[in-house]
Design an enzyme around this catalytic site. Structure first.
Site, mmCIF file in Angstrom:
data_model
loop_
_atom_site.group_PDB
_atom_site.id
_atom_site.type_symbol
_atom_site.label_atom_id
_atom_site.label_comp_id
_atom_site.label_asym_id
_atom_site.label_seq_id
_atom_site.Cartn_x
_atom_site.Cartn_y
_atom_site.Cartn_z
ATOM 1 N N ARG A 189 0.833 -1.205 0.000
ATOM 2 C CA ARG A 189 0.000 0.000 0.000
ATOM 3 C C ARG A 189 0.872 1.261 0.000
ATOM 4 O O ARG A 189 2.051 1.223 0.327
ATOM 5 C CB ARG A 189 -0.931 0.036 1.205
ATOM 6 C CG ARG A 189 -0.232 0.124 2.554
ATOM 7 C CD ARG A 189 -0.134 1.546 3.088
ATOM 8 N NE ARG A 189 0.699 1.627 4.274
ATOM 9 C CZ ARG A 189 1.992 1.914 4.247
ATOM 10 N NH1 ARG A 189 2.597 2.134 3.102
ATOM 11 N NH2 ARG A 189 2.695 1.976 5.371
ATOM 12 N N GLU B 185 -0.289 12.149 7.053
ATOM 13 C CA GLU B 185 0.933 11.530 7.584
ATOM 14 C C GLU B 185 1.170 11.939 9.019
ATOM 15 O O GLU B 185 1.009 13.115 9.374
ATOM 16 C CB GLU B 185 2.123 11.961 6.715
ATOM 17 C CG GLU B 185 3.152 10.889 6.523
ATOM 18 C CD GLU B 185 2.608 9.701 5.747
ATOM 19 O OE1 GLU B 185 2.393 8.647 6.380
ATOM 20 O OE2 GLU B 185 2.389 9.825 4.533
ATOM 21 N N HIS B 186 1.536 10.947 9.818
ATOM 22 C CA HIS B 186 1.800 11.166 11.242
ATOM 23 C C HIS B 186 0.559 11.673 11.966
ATOM 24 O O HIS B 186 0.665 12.382 12.966
ATOM 25 C CB HIS B 186 2.987 12.128 11.447
ATOM 26 C CG HIS B 186 4.315 11.451 11.290
ATOM 27 N ND1 HIS B 186 4.838 10.614 12.240
ATOM 28 C CD2 HIS B 186 5.209 11.480 10.269
ATOM 29 C CE1 HIS B 186 6.017 10.161 11.821
ATOM 30 N NE2 HIS B 186 6.257 10.657 10.624
ATOM 31 N N SER C 35 4.832 -1.503 2.953
ATOM 32 C CA SER C 35 4.113 -2.504 3.733
ATOM 33 C C SER C 35 4.171 -3.916 3.176
ATOM 34 O O SER C 35 3.157 -4.595 3.061
ATOM 35 C CB SER C 35 2.656 -2.075 3.894
ATOM 36 O OG SER C 35 2.386 -1.931 5.239
ATOM 37 N N ASP D 66 -2.000 -0.181 7.307
ATOM 38 C CA ASP D 66 -1.347 -1.122 6.394
ATOM 39 C C ASP D 66 -2.226 -2.337 6.116
ATOM 40 O O ASP D 66 -2.446 -2.727 4.969
ATOM 41 C CB ASP D 66 -0.015 -1.592 6.970
ATOM 42 C CG ASP D 66 0.923 -0.443 7.274
ATOM 43 O OD1 ASP D 66 0.577 0.707 6.939
ATOM 44 O OD2 ASP D 66 1.997 -0.698 7.851
ATOM 45 N N TYR E 161 10.463 8.641 16.137
ATOM 46 C CA TYR E 161 9.028 8.359 16.094
ATOM 47 C C TYR E 161 8.422 8.486 17.495
ATOM 48 O O TYR E 161 7.405 9.164 17.687
ATOM 49 C CB TYR E 161 8.815 6.949 15.528
ATOM 50 C CG TYR E 161 7.380 6.487 15.460
ATOM 51 C CD1 TYR E 161 6.521 6.970 14.470
ATOM 52 C CD2 TYR E 161 6.886 5.561 16.375
ATOM 53 C CE1 TYR E 161 5.208 6.533 14.396
ATOM 54 C CE2 TYR E 161 5.573 5.132 16.310
ATOM 55 C CZ TYR E 161 4.745 5.615 15.321
ATOM 56 O OH TYR E 161 3.440 5.184 15.257
HETATM 57 P P1 ADP Z 1 7.784 -2.793 5.024
HETATM 58 O O1 ADP Z 1 6.549 -3.361 5.618
HETATM 59 O O2 ADP Z 1 7.747 -1.310 4.922
HETATM 60 O O3 ADP Z 1 8.171 -3.411 3.729
HETATM 61 P P2 ADP Z 1 8.910 -3.947 7.372
HETATM 62 O O4 ADP Z 1 10.235 -3.824 8.035
HETATM 63 O O5 ADP Z 1 7.704 -3.632 8.155
HETATM 64 O O6 ADP Z 1 8.984 -3.075 6.045
HETATM 65 O O7 ADP Z 1 8.718 -5.418 6.829
HETATM 66 C C1 ADP Z 1 9.732 -6.033 6.062
HETATM 67 C C2 ADP Z 1 9.907 -7.454 6.532
HETATM 68 O O8 ADP Z 1 8.775 -8.248 6.108
HETATM 69 C C3 ADP Z 1 11.100 -8.140 5.943
HETATM 70 O O9 ADP Z 1 12.276 -7.847 6.651
HETATM 71 C C4 ADP Z 1 10.703 -9.608 6.065
HETATM 72 O O10 ADP Z 1 10.916 -10.074 7.380
HETATM 73 C C5 ADP Z 1 9.194 -9.569 5.842
HETATM 74 N N1 ADP Z 1 8.843 -9.900 4.448
HETATM 75 C C6 ADP Z 1 7.993 -9.227 3.660
HETATM 76 N N2 ADP Z 1 7.874 -9.818 2.443
HETATM 77 C C7 ADP Z 1 8.669 -10.896 2.472
HETATM 78 C C8 ADP Z 1 9.002 -11.925 1.520
HETATM 79 N N3 ADP Z 1 8.498 -11.937 0.292
HETATM 80 N N4 ADP Z 1 9.876 -12.895 1.903
HETATM 81 C C9 ADP Z 1 10.405 -12.870 3.136
HETATM 82 N N5 ADP Z 1 10.152 -11.940 4.060
HETATM 83 C C10 ADP Z 1 9.292 -10.957 3.747
HETATM 84 MG MG MG Z 2 5.838 -3.004 7.571
#
Ligand code: ADP
Ligand code: MG
Length: 403
Positions: free
Chosen positions: A40, A46-47, A143, A189, A239
Site C-alpha cells: 500500500r 501523515e503522522h 508494507s 497497512d 518516532y
Molecule cells: P515494510 O513493511 O515497509 O516493507 P517492514 O520492516 O515492516 O517493512 O517489513 C519487512 C519485513 O517483512 C522483511 O524484513 C521480512 O521479514 C518480511 N517480508 C515481507 N515480504 C517478504 C518476503 N516476500 N519474503 C520474506 N520476508 C518478507
Molecule cells: Mg511493515
C-alpha cells in the site's frame, strides 16, 4: 498498468505462475490454493494516524503471492512456509508463542502471528506446505510486512473455505505485527491490503476505524512511487519523540482529541507549548484538515487542489513535523519544478520519513519522462539511484485461480 520503467517487474499473473511452478518443484504437487495480497501507499494524512486523524491510502499493484497445498502425510503437525526470494523456510504451528522460534528466519514471526490469530474454537488453522514471493519492495515503507500477513490470512481462508469478516481479518494481521513482530503499527497497512479496491482510495478514520470510499475517477492519472533509497533514522527514537510531543501538546491545549482542535486553539495555547510542541500541533491540525479536503477534491476530480494539498502536506512534514530529509525534499522539489506543464499534479513524502518514498500524482502520459528526469537529477545530486514505479489503486487481497 505499468510504465516502460518497470518492465523488469513481474505482473501479478507472472508472479503467480512462478510461485506455482516453484511450489510444484519444491513439494512435488501443484498448489491447491493461490492468493495475493497487495502492499500500500498513503496519498496524504501523515503522522496523524496515532493522533485520531485520517489517512488516505490505496493498495498498490505490487503483491505477496502465496501458494499452498496439504502435505502428503495427513498427520503432519507443522506447516512449512518457504520464502522463495530469501530461500529460507520455517516449520510453524498455530500454537507457537511470540519468540518461541528463535532460529526461524526473521519473516516467520509475521506468518506465525497470523496462524495464531486465525486459530480459535471452531476454526482450526490448517497444516499446509506453502511457498511465497513478492513484488512489494521489502522494508521500503510500502508494507511488504502487512502484505505478507494478509496473504497468510487469505491462504488460511482459502484452505478452510471460510471467509473472515474483513475487519476481523485486518485486525488479526495487525495483532500479528504487534505481538509477534513487535511493531506497534496502526491499522492503515492491514486495512489497505484487505479492503483495497481497484480505482478507489480509502479515507480511513483512525479514530472510528470507519472507511469511506474515495473514487479515483480519472483514468489518465496515475501515482508514481519513488524510493529515495536512503534511510537516515538510526533507531526508533524520532518516532517515539514525535508521539510524546503530540501527546503533551494535546494535554496542554486541554482537549481529549485532536479532532476537537482548530488552528485557533493551537495559536491560543502557543504560550504554554514548547516550540516543538507548537510546530507538531500545527502539523497535526493542518494535516487532518488537508486529508479530508483531499478526499473531497479527489472524489470531485479537482486535481489542482489535490496537488496543492500534497505540497502543503510535504512542507508541513518538513518544516513543522521535521521528519523529512534532504533527499525527500529534493525529490519533491524536482517534481514541483517540473510542475503541471510536465504533467505533475502534486508530490510529497509518504510514510514515517527520514528516507523512504515520495508519492507523486502525474498524468499517465507524462510518467515516463518524469521518471527519467527524477532518476537523472536525483542521482546527479545525491549519487544514489532512486527506484520508481507507477500504480493505480489496486484490488485488495484475493484468491487466484490455481490452473
Ligand atoms: P515494510 O513493511 O515497509 O516493507 P517492514 O520492516 O515492516 O517493512 O517489513 C519487512 C519485513 O517483512 C522483511 O524484513 C521480512 O521479514 C518480511 N517480508 C515481507 N515480504 C517478504 C518476503 N516476500 N519474503 C520474506 N520476508 C518478507
Ligand atoms: Mg511493515
Amino acid at each position: 498498468t505499468t510504465t516502460e520503467n518497470d518492465t523488469a517487474t513481474e505482473t501479478l499473473s507472472e508472479l503467480a505462475a512462478r510461485v506455482s511452478e516453484t511450489h510444484k518443484k519444491r513439494y512435488g504437487r501443484s498448489p491447491e490454493f493461490i492468493v495475493a495480497a497487495p502492499g500500500r501507499v498513503n496519498l496524504i494524512g501523515e503522522h496523524i494516524d496515532y493522533n485520531d486523524g485520517f489517512v488516505l491510502p490505496m493498495a498498490i499493484e505490487r503483491y505477496v503471492v502465496m501458494a499452498g497445498s496439504r502435505p502428503d502425510d495427513a498427520d503432519e503437525a507443522q506447516s512449512q512456509y518457504h520464502s522463495i526470494s530469501m530461500d529460507s523456510s520455517a516449520l510453524l504451528t498455530s500454537t507457537d508463542s511470540p519468540g518461541s522460534n528463535p532460529s526461524a528466519p526473521g519473516w516467520a514471526c509475521y506468518v506465525q502471528g497470523v496462524l495464531a490469530g486465525f486459530q480459535k474454537p471452531g476454526r482450526e488453522t490448517p497444516v499446509l506446505n506453502v511457498s511465497f514471493d513478492s513484488t512489494v519492495p521489502l522494508g521500503g515503507g510500502l508494507s511488504s510486512s502487512a502484505a505478507l500477513e494478509v496473504a497468510t490470512a487469505t491462504l488460511l481462508e482459502a484452505a478452510t473455505s471460510t471467509t473472515l469478516d474483513m475487519r476481523e481479518k485486518a485486525l488479526i494481521c495487525q495483532k500479528a505485527e504487534h505481538d509477534y513482530a513487535g511493531v506497534p503499527c496502526g491499522i492503515m497497512d492491514q486495512f489497505s491490503s484487505v479492503f483495497g479496491k481497484s480505482g478507489e482510495l480509502m479515507l480511513l478514520d483512525c479514530r472510528s476505524q470507519e472507511i469511506t470510499a474515495v473514487p479515483f475517477g480519472s483514468d489518465d492519472i496515475t501515482l508514481l512511487i519513488t524510493n529515495s533509497n536512503v534511510k537516515h533514522e538510526l533507531n526508533g527514537g524520532e518516532y517515539a519523540e514525535r508521539r510524546s510531543q503530540c501527546d503533551s501538546a494535546l494535554k496542554k491545549i486541554g482537549k481529549s482529541t485532536w479532532r476537537d482542535i482548530s488552528i485557533d486553539d493551537v495559536e491560543a495555547a502557543r504560550d504554554q507549548l514548547s516550540e516543538p510542541e507548537y510546530k507538531r500541533a500545527r502539523h497535526v491540525v493542518g494535516e487532518i484538515e488537508r486529508t479530508t479536503q483531499a478526499a473531497d477534491a479527489i472524489s470531485a476530480g479537482r486535481w489542482e487542489e489535490v496537488g496543492e494539498l500534497m505540497y502543503a502536506s510535504h512542507d508541513s512534514l518538513s518544516d513543522d513535523f521535521e521528519v523529512s530529509c534532504d533527499e525527500l525534499d529534493l525529490l519533491v522539489d524536482l517534481a514541483r519544478g517540473i510542475n503541471s506543464e510536465g504533467g505533475v499534479i502534486g508530490s510529497r513524502m509518504t510514510g514515517g520519513g527520514f528516507g523512504g518514498c515520495t508519492v507523486t500524482l502525474v498524468k499517465k502520459d507524462s510518467a515516463p519522462a518524469l521518471i527519467d528526469a527524477l532518476i537523472t537529477r536525483y542521482k546527479a545530486e545525491t549519487g544514489v539511484e532512486p527506484s520508481c514505479f507507477t500504480s493505480r489503486p489496486a484490488l485488495g487481497a484475493h484468491i487466484l485461480p490455481t490452473s
